[in-house]
Scaffold this motif. Structure first.
Motif, PDB file in Angstrom:
ATOM      1  N   VAL A  95      42.454  45.222  39.080  1.00  0.00           N
ATOM      2  CA  VAL A  95      44.066  45.884  38.882  1.00  0.00           C
ATOM      3  C   VAL A  95      44.519  45.972  40.323  1.00  0.00           C
ATOM      4  N   SER A  96      44.294  45.290  40.967  1.00  0.00           N
ATOM      5  CA  SER A  96      45.006  45.612  42.729  1.00  0.00           C
ATOM      6  C   SER A  96      45.588  44.419  43.409  1.00  0.00           C
ATOM      7  N   LYS A  97      45.960  44.091  44.375  1.00  0.00           N
ATOM      8  CA  LYS A  97      45.553  42.810  45.007  1.00  0.00           C
ATOM      9  C   LYS A  97      44.831  43.214  46.129  1.00  0.00           C
ATOM     10  N   ILE A  98      44.087  43.762  46.271  1.00  0.00           N
ATOM     11  CA  ILE A  98      42.859  43.857  47.539  1.00  0.00           C
ATOM     12  C   ILE A  98      41.357  43.765  46.666  1.00  0.00           C
ATOM     13  N   GLU A  99      41.567  43.680  45.613  1.00  0.00           N
ATOM     14  CA  GLU A  99      40.895  43.410  44.280  1.00  0.00           C
ATOM     15  C   GLU A  99      40.592  41.779  44.071  1.00  0.00           C
ATOM     16  N   TRP A 100      41.721  41.323  44.271  1.00  0.00           N
ATOM     17  CA  TRP A 100      42.425  39.108  43.967  1.00  0.00           C
ATOM     18  C   TRP A 100      41.649  39.118  45.391  1.00  0.00           C
ATOM     19  N   GLN A 101      41.830  39.673  46.340  1.00  0.00           N
ATOM     20  CA  GLN A 101      41.739  39.151  47.741  1.00  0.00           C
ATOM     21  C   GLN A 101      39.932  38.960  47.900  1.00  0.00           C
TER      22      GLN A 101
END
Length: 362
Positions: A95-101
């Motif tokens: 749900v967030s960019k940091i999670e994709w990271q």
């Protein structure tokens, strides 16, 4: 125990010695810290003791300017392409960019994250991969002969406490963080002053809740980002009234949004993430995320890089390392108690490699 140039160093020549040192460090890193006796310690294993504690994305980058820069672009391009190509391959979409990271990190991408483990045994196995891998090859044999493995040990809640205290003492960092909420200089200054006062007087509200729980002082950026999105239209007013944790908002601005920071102001942040794979769960995976640092060139024209965690003087009391003096012996100890490479990488091909291996029958 020895003191290296930057941090305390221990040496273990057997699994028994390693676990004895872990027990000792649990007392010195955690129980000696006020109100942190219930906090865990984290571990990071690496096969080379000279490998610096710095994320792959920032290696060789030379640091940042005052705003959006090359490191931001390198991060954004990876995020955009990884998400566009792999969105259908994850069971639960982040749900967030940091999670994709975090997902990119676990598939060998370059990010601002560094992997740690809540398990001392898992970290030791990472450090000794060359000795535990059942496959024979010239590369593995060379690594076994030349490396000195190391396990880094971190007190994550103490690390994050340093961040909290530093933010309360750096009004300029708070003012920079709220600059997107209003264009009025007076309102911006008043909001920053309000947040600074909240942090200085409200640690019991915004950092520690008094419960004797292992989660105290350790945060999940992706969850905080979800909250910010849900109340984005009211965030300024919620911060003024302290209905949104001001410390969490500052964490998002510097560690999620990537506002550039002067060196030696804020260290990396210790975070947890949603598990997106069985592998991460097996590895007891947790992370530190490094902000974008601005690096000043010295008068000589060179660059003295102080970004690696072990070189940051503010957090020397949070970090130490254990060198593995006899890695082949310690690896055999691990195999004797039933640990295998597949415990870190639970995929079918690794089950077969362990099943067919004759080298590591113990």
């Amino acid at each position: 125990m020895k003191t290296d140039e930057y941090c305390r160093s221990y040496t273990a020549a057997s699994l028994e010695e390693y676990l004895e040192i872990i027990s000792l460090l649990n007392d010195s890193l955690v129980k000696s810290a006020p109100n942190q006796q219930y906090s865990p310690i984290w571990y990071r294993g690496h096969e080379r003791q000279d490998y610096l504690l710095m994320p792959t994305l920032l290696r060789g980058s030379g640091g940042m300017g005052d705003s959006y820069g090359r490191d931001h672009l390198r991060e954004d391009l990876r995020y955009q392409h990884f998400r566009s190509k792999c969105n259908q391959l994850v069971d639960t979409a982040p749900v967030s960019k940091i999670e994709w990271q975090e997902i990119l990190q676990h598939h060998l991408g370059s990010t601002r994250l560094m992997d740690w483990s809540e398990s001392a045994i898992s970290a030791l196995m990472f450090a000794l991969e060359a000795f535990i891998d059942p496959i024979d090859s010239k590369d593995l044999e060379y690594r076994r002969l030349t490396v000195t493995p190391v396990v880094w040990v971190l007190a994550p809640a103490r690390l994050n406490r340093h961040i909290y205290d530093a933010l309360g003492n750096h009004g300029d960092l708070i003012e920079t963080a709220v600059q997107d909420l209003t264009s009025d200089k007076r309102k911006k200054s008043r909001l920053a002053d309000t947040i600074r006062k909240q942090l200085r007087s409200g640690r019991d509200f915004y950092f520690e809740n008094g419960d004797k729980m292992s989660m105290n002082g350790i945060f999940c950026l992706s969850a905080i980002e979800s909250e910010r999105r849900a109340c984005s239209e009211r965030i300024k007013y919620l911060l003024q009234s302290a209905e949104f944790n001001p410390f969490f908002y500052l964490l998002l601005r510097y560690y999620n949004d990537g506002l550039p920071l002067p060196m030696e102001t804020l260290p990396p942040l210790a975070i947890v993430h949603p598990y997106h794979s069985r592998r991460i769960q097996n590895q007891h995976g947790v992370f530190t995320v490094m902000p974008h640092y601005k690096i000043e060139k010295e008068a000589t024209g060179g660059i003295k890089d102080k970004r690696p965690m072990e070189r940051q003087s503010l957090i020397r009391d949070c970090l130490c390392k254990i060198k593995i003096a006899r890695p082949a012996r310690v690896a055999k100890d691990l195999l004797t108690i039933g640990e295998r490479r597949v415990n870190l990488y639970p995929e079918l091909d690794n089950y077969v490699r362990d099943m067919e291996s004759k080298k590591w029958h113990v």
